[in-house]
Design a protein around this motif. Sequence first.
Motif, PDB file in Angstrom:
ATOM      1  N   VAL A   1       0.878  -1.167   0.000  1.00 48.75           N
ATOM      2  CA  VAL A   1       0.000   0.000   0.000  1.00 48.75           C
ATOM      3  C   VAL A   1       0.912   1.213   0.000  1.00 48.75           C
ATOM      4  CG1 VAL A   1      -1.750   1.288   1.255  1.00 48.75           C
ATOM      5  CG2 VAL A   1      -1.840  -1.201   1.216  1.00 48.75           C
ATOM      6  N   VAL A   2       0.788   2.027  -1.052  1.00 49.00           N
ATOM      7  CA  VAL A   2       1.697   3.156  -1.235  1.00 49.00           C
ATOM      8  C   VAL A   2       0.877   4.441  -1.352  1.00 49.00           C
ATOM      9  CG1 VAL A   2       1.765   2.854  -3.742  1.00 49.00           C
ATOM     10  CG2 VAL A   2       3.640   3.989  -2.621  1.00 49.00           C
ATOM     11  N   LYS A   3       1.453   5.533  -0.864  1.00 45.27           N
ATOM     12  CA  LYS A   3       0.788   6.830  -0.923  1.00 45.27           C
ATOM     13  C   LYS A   3       1.359   7.608  -2.103  1.00 45.27           C
ATOM     14  CE  LYS A   3      -0.746  10.299   2.344  1.00 45.27           C
ATOM     15  NZ  LYS A   3      -0.563  10.804   3.707  1.00 45.27           N
ATOM     16  N   ILE A   4       0.475   7.936  -3.059  1.00 44.25           N
ATOM     17  CA  ILE A   4       0.872   8.666  -4.257  1.00 44.25           C
ATOM     18  C   ILE A   4      -0.023   9.899  -4.367  1.00 44.25           C
ATOM     19  CG2 ILE A   4       1.113   8.585  -6.765  1.00 44.25           C
ATOM     20  CD1 ILE A   4       1.286   5.519  -6.496  1.00 44.25           C
TER      21      ILE A   4
ATOM     22  N   PHE B   1      -2.892   3.657  -2.639  1.00 44.70           N
ATOM     23  CA  PHE B   1      -3.161   2.658  -3.663  1.00 44.70           C
ATOM     24  C   PHE B   1      -2.577   1.322  -3.235  1.00 44.70           C
ATOM     25  CE2 PHE B   1      -3.116   6.689  -5.913  1.00 44.70           C
ATOM     26  CZ  PHE B   1      -4.231   6.590  -6.726  1.00 44.70           C
ATOM     27  N   ARG B   2      -3.304   0.236  -3.504  1.00 49.28           N
ATOM     28  CA  ARG B   2      -2.798  -1.116  -3.278  1.00 49.28           C
ATOM     29  C   ARG B   2      -2.190  -1.569  -4.602  1.00 49.28           C
ATOM     30  NH1 ARG B   2      -4.391  -6.566  -3.897  1.00 49.28           N
ATOM     31  NH2 ARG B   2      -3.938  -7.846  -2.072  1.00 49.28           N
TER      32      ARG B   2
ATOM     33  N   VAL C   1       5.790   4.142   1.475  1.00 46.85           N
ATOM     34  CA  VAL C   1       5.091   2.861   1.510  1.00 46.85           C
ATOM     35  C   VAL C   1       4.540   2.667   2.915  1.00 46.85           C
ATOM     36  CG1 VAL C   1       5.321   0.385   1.159  1.00 46.85           C
ATOM     37  CG2 VAL C   1       6.628   1.956  -0.259  1.00 46.85           C
ATOM     38  N   LEU C   2       3.237   2.381   3.000  1.00 44.99           N
ATOM     39  CA  LEU C   2       2.575   2.279   4.293  1.00 44.99           C
ATOM     40  C   LEU C   2       2.484   0.848   4.800  1.00 44.99           C
ATOM     41  CD1 LEU C   2      -0.342   4.727   3.485  1.00 44.99           C
ATOM     42  CD2 LEU C   2       1.828   5.255   4.558  1.00 44.99           C
TER      43      LEU C   2
ATOM     44  N   VAL D   1       8.727   1.466  -3.964  1.00 45.12           N
ATOM     45  CA  VAL D   1       7.989   0.995  -5.135  1.00 45.12           C
ATOM     46  C   VAL D   1       8.512   1.728  -6.355  1.00 45.12           C
ATOM     47  CG1 VAL D   1       5.728   0.847  -6.214  1.00 45.12           C
ATOM     48  CG2 VAL D   1       5.953   0.444  -3.770  1.00 45.12           C
ATOM     49  N   LYS D   2       8.970   0.958  -7.368  1.00 43.23           N
ATOM     50  CA  LYS D   2       9.479   1.544  -8.605  1.00 43.23           C
ATOM     51  C   LYS D   2       8.468   1.310  -9.712  1.00 43.23           C
ATOM     52  CE  LYS D   2      14.261   0.912  -7.273  1.00 43.23           C
ATOM     53  NZ  LYS D   2      15.559   0.367  -7.616  1.00 43.23           N
TER      54      LYS D   2
END
Length: 101
Positions: free
Chosen positions: A4-7, A12-13, A38-39, A57-58
Amino acid sequence: MFAVVKIAGQQFRVQEGQSLYVPHLQSKSGDKVEFSEVLLVDNNGTLTTGADVKAVVKAEVVSDLVKGDTVIAFKMKRRKGFRKKHGHRTHYTKIKIESIA
C-alpha cells in the motif's frame, strides 16, 4: 506480494506488473519514478507496517496525460432565469509497477 503506497495524497494497493491511473504526475512517458512513502508491505503472508517498512515501489510512466470523464456541475433556479453550467475533466497519469523492493 503487494504494498500500500501513498501517491499524491491518495493510497493505492499495488502489485508487480499492475497498471493503474494515479493523479497527474509531472513526468514524461517512459520515465522511471519511485514512491518511497510505503505504508504496508505483504510478503507472502508477513505484514510489515509503520516505521518498519523499508520498501520502495518503482514504476514506469506509460502515458503522461490521460483525461478522465467529464464532470458537469449545473445549477438552476426555476422561474428566475438563472442557469450556470461548469465542467471539468480530471487529469491522470498511467503508470506500470515494475518492482517492490
